[in-house]
Design an enzyme around this catalytic site. Structure first.
Site, PDB file in Angstrom:
ATOM      1  CG  PHE A 108       1.129  -7.930   7.005  1.00 43.94           C
ATOM      2  CD1 PHE A 108       0.347  -7.195   6.353  1.00 43.94           C
ATOM      3  CD2 PHE A 108       1.248  -7.463   8.553  1.00 43.94           C
ATOM      4  CE1 PHE A 108      -0.526  -6.117   6.743  1.00 43.94           C
ATOM      5  CE2 PHE A 108       0.610  -6.042   8.669  1.00 43.94           C
ATOM      6  CZ  PHE A 108      -0.257  -5.576   8.141  1.00 43.94           C
ATOM      7  CG  PHE A 127       1.953  -5.844  -0.108  1.00 41.83           C
ATOM      8  CD1 PHE A 127       3.315  -6.464  -0.576  1.00 41.83           C
ATOM      9  CD2 PHE A 127       0.705  -6.418  -0.811  1.00 41.83           C
ATOM     10  CE1 PHE A 127       3.315  -7.348  -1.508  1.00 41.83           C
ATOM     11  CE2 PHE A 127       0.949  -7.519  -1.802  1.00 41.83           C
ATOM     12  CZ  PHE A 127       1.956  -8.077  -2.139  1.00 41.83           C
TER      13      PHE A 127
END
Ligand SMILES: [Cu+2]
Length: 156
Positions: free
Chosen positions: A75, A77
């Site tokens: 995802f 980050f």
């Protein structure tokens, strides 16, 4: 119709090569079951993937003698789980999907390198023979904090 001898040889050669080619293709496809990838795609819904099994509990599952399955979420980050630990010689079957955009999944120094597509479970198997700390990096630019996107596998 008169044909030159060399012309006949060339024609016979061409036809026999065609038969050989179709034969190899036929044996591969029908006898050995070799197909292009794409027949066994694992489709998931990126919006709910983190709420349903197995991706609601990302991490390692032991499936054999030093053999594991790793369910991982990418995802912006980061990756879940944040850290994994396995003994040296462990074989890991990675199953990785994304909750949002396209991410990368690369372990420098190994041949582990795949694209993580949202909506699909991307799979790859690797055996970690050498102990050490293996970094998993995102190599697809995915936003402002892309360069912080990483996780580690510790091989003991
Ligand atoms: Cu990324």
């Amino acid at each position: 119709m008169h044909m030159h001898r060399l012309e006949k040889i060339w024609l016979a050669f061409g036809i026999s090569m065609l038969i050989v080619f179709l034969g190899v293709l036929g044996v591969g496809a029908f006898a050995k079951g070799i197909h292009p990838p794409g027949h066994h795609r694992h489709i998931v819904d990126p919006e709910t993937v983190d709420k349903v099994a197995p991706f609601n509990e990302p991490g390692l599952r032991k499936i054999g003698d030093n053999e594991y399955e790793a369910y991982m979420l990418a995802f912006a980050f980061g990756y879940a789980p944040e850290k994994m630990e396995v003994p040296a010689g462990a074989t890991i079957h990675f199953h990785v999907t994304s909750k949002d955009v396209v991410h990368g999944f690369q372990i420098p120094g190994t041949n582990v390198n795949m694209m993580v597509m949202p909506g699909e479970v991307n799979q790859l198997t690797y055996t970690f023979k050498e102990p050490g700390e293996y970094l998993i990096l995102c190599n697809e630019y995915c936003g402002v904090a892309h360069e912080n996107m990483m996780t580690t596998i510790i091989v003991k």
